[in-house]
Design a protein around this motif. Sequence first.
Motif, short mmCIF file in Angstrom:
data_model
loop_
_atom_site.label_atom_id
_atom_site.label_comp_id
_atom_site.label_asym_id
_atom_site.label_seq_id
_atom_site.Cartn_x
_atom_site.Cartn_y
_atom_site.Cartn_z
N GLU A 85 0.81 -1.23 0.00
CA GLU A 85 0.00 0.00 0.00
C GLU A 85 0.85 1.28 0.00
OE1 GLU A 85 -4.04 -0.92 2.23
OE2 GLU A 85 -2.36 -2.03 3.09
N ARG A 132 -2.23 -1.75 5.75
CA ARG A 132 -2.98 -2.78 6.47
C ARG A 132 -2.18 -4.09 6.55
NH1 ARG A 132 -8.36 -2.04 3.01
NH2 ARG A 132 -6.74 -1.35 1.54
N ARG A 181 1.56 -5.40 8.09
CA ARG A 181 2.69 -5.01 8.92
C ARG A 181 3.74 -6.11 8.88
NH1 ARG A 181 -1.95 -3.66 10.67
NH2 ARG A 181 -2.30 -5.73 11.56
N GLY A 186 8.44 -9.61 11.34
CA GLY A 186 9.63 -10.43 11.54
C GLY A 186 10.26 -10.79 10.21
N PHE A 187 11.45 -11.40 10.28
CA PHE A 187 12.14 -11.83 9.07
C PHE A 187 12.99 -13.05 9.39
CE2 PHE A 187 15.64 -11.81 5.98
CZ PHE A 187 14.88 -11.88 4.82
N GLU A 188 12.93 -14.05 8.54
CA GLU A 188 13.77 -15.24 8.71
C GLU A 188 14.63 -15.40 7.47
OE1 GLU A 188 10.92 -18.34 9.37
OE2 GLU A 188 10.14 -17.35 11.17
N LEU A 210 -8.02 -3.59 -1.55
CA LEU A 210 -7.62 -4.46 -0.44
C LEU A 210 -6.10 -4.56 -0.40
CD1 LEU A 210 -10.00 -7.55 -0.86
CD2 LEU A 210 -10.23 -5.66 0.76
N PRO A 211 -5.55 -4.85 0.79
CA PRO A 211 -4.12 -5.16 0.85
C PRO A 211 -3.87 -6.53 0.21
CG PRO A 211 -5.11 -5.49 3.00
CD PRO A 211 -6.19 -4.92 2.12
N VAL A 212 -2.66 -6.72 -0.33
CA VAL A 212 -2.29 -8.03 -0.87
C VAL A 212 -0.97 -8.46 -0.24
CG1 VAL A 212 -1.22 -6.98 -2.92
CG2 VAL A 212 -1.80 -9.40 -2.97
N SER A 270 1.77 -11.31 -1.21
CA SER A 270 2.07 -12.23 -2.29
C SER A 270 3.11 -13.26 -1.86
CB SER A 270 2.58 -11.45 -3.50
OG SER A 270 3.63 -10.59 -3.11
N SER A 276 -7.43 -10.41 11.46
CA SER A 276 -6.12 -10.40 10.80
C SER A 276 -5.58 -11.82 10.68
CB SER A 276 -5.12 -9.54 11.58
OG SER A 276 -4.81 -10.16 12.81
N ARG A 283 -1.61 -14.02 10.20
CA ARG A 283 -0.16 -13.92 10.19
C ARG A 283 0.39 -14.95 9.20
NH1 ARG A 283 4.16 -12.71 14.81
NH2 ARG A 283 2.56 -11.22 15.41
N HIS A 323 3.84 -16.18 6.35
CA HIS A 323 5.24 -16.11 5.91
C HIS A 323 5.27 -15.85 4.42
CE1 HIS A 323 6.56 -17.52 9.78
NE2 HIS A 323 7.79 -17.71 9.36
N ARG A 324 5.98 -14.80 4.03
CA ARG A 324 6.07 -14.43 2.62
C ARG A 324 7.47 -14.74 2.10
NH1 ARG A 324 7.34 -9.16 -0.14
NH2 ARG A 324 6.37 -9.33 -2.19
N TYR A 357 12.21 -15.30 4.43
CA TYR A 357 10.77 -15.16 4.64
C TYR A 357 10.47 -13.93 5.48
CZ TYR A 357 10.30 -19.92 2.98
OH TYR A 357 10.34 -21.04 2.19
N GLU A 358 9.57 -13.08 4.98
CA GLU A 358 9.04 -11.99 5.80
C GLU A 358 7.87 -12.55 6.60
OE1 GLU A 358 9.69 -8.13 2.91
OE2 GLU A 358 7.77 -9.16 2.89
N VAL A 359 7.77 -12.17 7.85
CA VAL A 359 6.60 -12.52 8.64
C VAL A 359 5.68 -11.29 8.62
CG1 VAL A 359 5.74 -13.41 10.82
CG2 VAL A 359 8.07 -13.96 10.09
N LEU A 360 4.49 -11.48 8.10
CA LEU A 360 3.58 -10.35 7.92
C LEU A 360 2.29 -10.56 8.70
CD1 LEU A 360 3.79 -9.88 4.03
CD2 LEU A 360 5.10 -8.66 5.77
N GLU A 361 1.79 -9.46 9.23
CA GLU A 361 0.46 -9.47 9.83
C GLU A 361 -0.45 -8.69 8.88
OE1 GLU A 361 0.34 -9.46 14.32
OE2 GLU A 361 -0.60 -7.55 13.77
N VAL A 362 -1.51 -9.33 8.44
CA VAL A 362 -2.34 -8.77 7.38
C VAL A 362 -3.76 -8.57 7.91
CG1 VAL A 362 -3.16 -9.10 5.01
CG2 VAL A 362 -0.97 -10.10 5.71
N ASP A 363 -4.25 -7.34 7.82
CA ASP A 363 -5.64 -7.08 8.21
C ASP A 363 -6.60 -7.72 7.20
OD1 ASP A 363 -4.71 -5.62 10.30
OD2 ASP A 363 -5.19 -3.65 9.46
#
Lengths: 333, 265
Positions: A78, A193, A195, A198-200, B138-140, B142, B154, B156, B158-159, B165-171
């Motif tokens: 976003e 929306r 956030r 974390g990162f692995e 909307l948020p995406v 990927s 929401s 949680r 792993h991207r 891998y990013e750990v993301l929290e998505v509404d």
Amino acid sequence: MKYSGIWILAEQDGGRVQRISYELLTRGRELAEKRNTDLTAMIFGHDINADDLQELIDCGADRVVAMEASELEHFLVEPYSACMLRIIEEYRPEIIIAGATSTGRTLMPYVAIKAHAGLTADCTVLDIEADTGNLLQTRPAIGGNILATIKTPSHRPQMATVRPRSTKPAAKQPGRSGEIIRLEATADLLTSRVRRVGFEASEESHSLQDADVVVAVGRGIKKSENIPLMQELADALDAALGASRDVIDRGWMSYPHQIGLSGKTVTPKFYLGAGVSGSIQHLAGMQTAETIVAINTDPDAQIFNVADFGIVGDLFEIVPVLTEKIRQVKGNG
Amino acid sequence: MRIIVPIKQVPETNAVRMDEETGTMIREGVEAIINPLDLYAIEIAIRMRDEHGGEVVVISMGPPKAVKALREAIAMGCDSAVLISDKAFAGADTWATSYVLAGAIKRIGGYDLIICGERATDGDTGQVGPGIASFLELPVASYIGKVDSVAEKSCRVHRLVETGYEVLEVDLPAVLTVVKEIADPRLPTLRGKQKARKMDIPTWAGGDLKVEPDKLGLNGSPTRVVKIHKPTVARNCQKVAAADEQAVEQAVDQLVAFLQGKDLM
């Protein structure tokens, strides 16, 4: 209002400009010369290294537009798309090129919808049509079985992504000068929306794209229990181990190892494929390797069309002998 | 929760043959299947429903025969399906395709998640998932390789990115596009197949959606394919046969000499 100028999306990680940015400068510079216009690099981030921004100029950009905020430290769709749309509104770029990276492949379609722009993914060749000035975008299609050339006749900007490592990064040219513009990333652009909490880091998948030597496993390996045979060869050659889509789809190796159109592009000095038939899907991910060696039982396998050296035979007989021979030679060397 | 999974029917690409003269695909005799990468989206959607309750609605834009792909998805365990089909959609690029799918998703409404495959194996663009998100505001997230947890508002995830891998929290609501490692797709069950055969699958045309006619199909598409050609690949391959044990030894020696000559050992 008229759209003009070639733009690239430079990427940063931890404030340092990434290699893909310089590859895009190589592409962008060619287009800017053909179109007789300026090349601008846009970049979003937080505390971006100032010397790196100058290096974008040194390597071919006429101008850099940087938007910085703590919310832009990592890619989030976003805020990044809001910033790119802000740039489109302010500067009206005629062409925007981004890397076909996890960022570019997500950001570009999100922006193209809102800008009602044409977007072409994974282009291998970019050119300017002489009489119209349209961007000609060539990409593999239908599983890589054909190449399609695509243009966007009446929508602007024209947007495209190109595969990482499909071009050499632009080198520094002494004496270049250009302008670095810092465009304010206002608060209204920065809400998200999603956030990042974390990162692995994973070492393994990274090394495949950076490796000088790649050993690839194809369907000819027959089952996952046979993978160690190839791993031993890879170890003897000090190579990273990759695989064709067939191997990944059968669950014999994990997805980060996949080489090809829907996996990674590798451009090593030396690629060796065993039991790889050479579907165009796979070739799209490795045919720019400097030296290609193939081992396959089928003398008509497509992989031999792109190979410099081929052995027609059974990999289960050849690979152990080859591994042993390489160990001997290296042991003596 | 309500999860919508947009899928695409594609030709089985391993079987694709090309007409050398015209550079076009020979479609006769090529089986049409669910885009293999969409199976992962279907699987994770079914698992999330089984864990959290709700329903999985599978949709597809395509010709009438694409209903077969929807029946297969029902047989795997999806709850309902809608075919989005209209001659006016023909020739749509990823912009116009995302536009119609977003229109259909709006009509379904009440969704928490839209889960897409990473890309289709025929077009190979990966643009429609983010495109749908953009149209729906909307948020995406990927390249999702793992869903860690799902809460009411929401989730949680792993991207998968280039370096890890990013750990993301998505509404929620949100769009996810998923990669192969997220889950092994199940096979359809016999009971599932029976259910799929009997299911009434509605077809929605352009007139059933709140879409503008000039944004549909080829007319609504910013991009145009101007040329199709076969890739040319050619290197001079030095080919040696290794049919028996002795020939293997010789071939390996030749290969090693070749590599040493190129300073690759």
